[in-house]
Motif scaffolding. Sequence first.
Motif, PDB file in Angstrom:
ATOM      1  N   TYR A 287     -89.943  34.435  -2.532  1.00 40.70           N
ATOM      2  CA  TYR A 287     -88.483  34.510  -2.402  1.00 40.70           C
ATOM      3  C   TYR A 287     -87.810  33.667  -3.488  1.00 40.70           C
ATOM      4  O   TYR A 287     -88.327  32.614  -3.877  1.00 40.70           O
ATOM      5  CB  TYR A 287     -88.025  34.008  -1.037  1.00 40.70           C
ATOM      6  N   GLU A 288     -86.652  34.125  -3.925  1.00 43.32           N
ATOM      7  CA  GLU A 288     -85.814  33.333  -4.816  1.00 43.32           C
ATOM      8  C   GLU A 288     -84.834  32.549  -3.948  1.00 43.32           C
ATOM      9  O   GLU A 288     -84.111  33.132  -3.145  1.00 43.32           O
ATOM     10  CB  GLU A 288     -85.041  34.234  -5.785  1.00 43.32           C
ATOM     11  N   ILE A 289     -84.811  31.236  -4.100  1.00 42.72           N
ATOM     12  CA  ILE A 289     -83.938  30.388  -3.287  1.00 42.72           C
ATOM     13  C   ILE A 289     -82.589  30.246  -3.986  1.00 42.72           C
ATOM     14  O   ILE A 289     -82.511  29.905  -5.172  1.00 42.72           O
ATOM     15  CB  ILE A 289     -84.567  28.996  -3.072  1.00 42.72           C
ATOM     16  N   VAL A 290     -81.521  30.534  -3.239  1.00 41.60           N
ATOM     17  CA  VAL A 290     -80.171  30.430  -3.776  1.00 41.60           C
ATOM     18  C   VAL A 290     -79.344  29.510  -2.879  1.00 41.60           C
ATOM     19  O   VAL A 290     -79.705  29.270  -1.720  1.00 41.60           O
ATOM     20  CB  VAL A 290     -79.495  31.820  -3.868  1.00 41.60           C
ATOM     21  N   PRO A 291     -78.225  28.975  -3.385  1.00 37.64           N
ATOM     22  CA  PRO A 291     -77.354  28.126  -2.550  1.00 37.64           C
ATOM     23  C   PRO A 291     -76.849  28.891  -1.328  1.00 37.64           C
ATOM     24  O   PRO A 291     -76.671  30.109  -1.374  1.00 37.64           O
ATOM     25  CB  PRO A 291     -76.201  27.764  -3.498  1.00 37.64           C
ATOM     26  N   PHE A 292     -76.583  28.154  -0.267  1.00 44.48           N
ATOM     27  CA  PHE A 292     -76.230  28.791   1.002  1.00 44.48           C
ATOM     28  C   PHE A 292     -74.913  29.551   0.934  1.00 44.48           C
ATOM     29  O   PHE A 292     -74.698  30.504   1.686  1.00 44.48           O
ATOM     30  CB  PHE A 292     -76.172  27.743   2.112  1.00 44.48           C
TER      31      PHE A 292
END
Length: 435
Positions: free
Chosen positions: A30-35
């Motif tokens: 998964y690519e983690i992005v800001p909430f």
Amino acid sequence: MKKAALHNLGCKVNAYETESMQQLLEEAGYEIVPFDQKADVYVINTCSVTNIADRKSRQMLHRAKKMNPDSVVVAAGCYVQTSREQAEADEAIDILIGNNKKHELPKLLEQFFAKENEKTTEVEDIAKDRSYETLNLNKTAEHTRAFIKVQDGCNQFCSYCIIPYARGRVRSRELSDVLREVKTLAQNGYREIVLTGIHLSSYGVDINETLLHLIQEVHEIQGIERIRLGSLEPKIVTEEFAKSLSELPKVCPHFHLSLQSGCDATLKRMNRKYTCEEYALGCELLRKYFEHPAITTDVIVGFPGETEEEFETTRKFLKSIDFFEIHIFKYSVRKGTKAAEMKDQVPEEIKTQRSDKLFEDLAPMNREFLEWHIGKKAEVLMEEKVTFSGKEYFMGHTKEYVKIAVPYKENLENKLVTGTVKGILKEHILWMEEN
């Protein structure tokens, strides 16, 4: 590549678990992005310590679904554990994960997508599960300090607290697993380790270990310069415990001893397992073996039945201990606890008045503790560049967790800097000149 965003609510243990889940998702591709950005998956690690925490958890879950109605919203942790039926009925939630099941997040997401978005619940009776959930970290959001979860659950059942129902009974992490993680973090450049748990003082009671032995073993790991402890119960501070810690130079003389009330009658209603005399003895022992330890605590004002006389007894006791910091909380009714059903609930306006008085009492204690350092040598683990009144500094913490800044000359992040403390730069922050 699917995008995932995570949000943490609650304590340091929750924060550790959230970062562990993020690491699991990264490893799963998964690519983690800001909430606050659009994501395919939103994971909210919820809190349930108060009714307000429950409400904040629900609000964050609904916010996630609103940001992307087609996203998969995962509710994990304490709110799910204590309010399963309510969470299952919430249309904003797609996957429910209870405590001790967070390591299954990638698998549950995979199953969810394979079953074409069928609502999933993975919540078991936490009181019957005596296994310690294995989660690991090799990096954290902070660059200098890493929190390490070593223990879960609580057997205390304080009358105001829902946590034993949310977290289950005491479960300790195997010593070898803790040491393996600390070594990895040390190799990745972390110089300070914070040992934390739901009830840290209970570490080892279920696996024939002790917290003291764990600290001694972590102390031997090369690269770790500081060991800081999470919240402790007062009665763990025996002569042997205090003396043994003082013989470990990496141990930070910063001790958070949970108090809650300075009145024995109130402590009894709270179902706390110590007296004020026993608490004071623990503080005396720490001051016997450490030169100027930072002793901090938690206090609840307005607990059911707390009279004006009991409150004044607490005020007097707090002043006698002379704390560095006090975290002051107004009692909040938590449905499902014994205290919620107690008679003589204290009105909100009286809680506020009492809280204000304690904040007034704390100010001179805090300033006195800080002023003691002026003219003395200090060692600071530097963390970040800051600006005060147009002037740049680099700021970090001493072993006592006192904030100290030095005039900016170069990037000092993650470096240990020594110098002489010159004075108070601004409220709660000292400044020093480097040697």
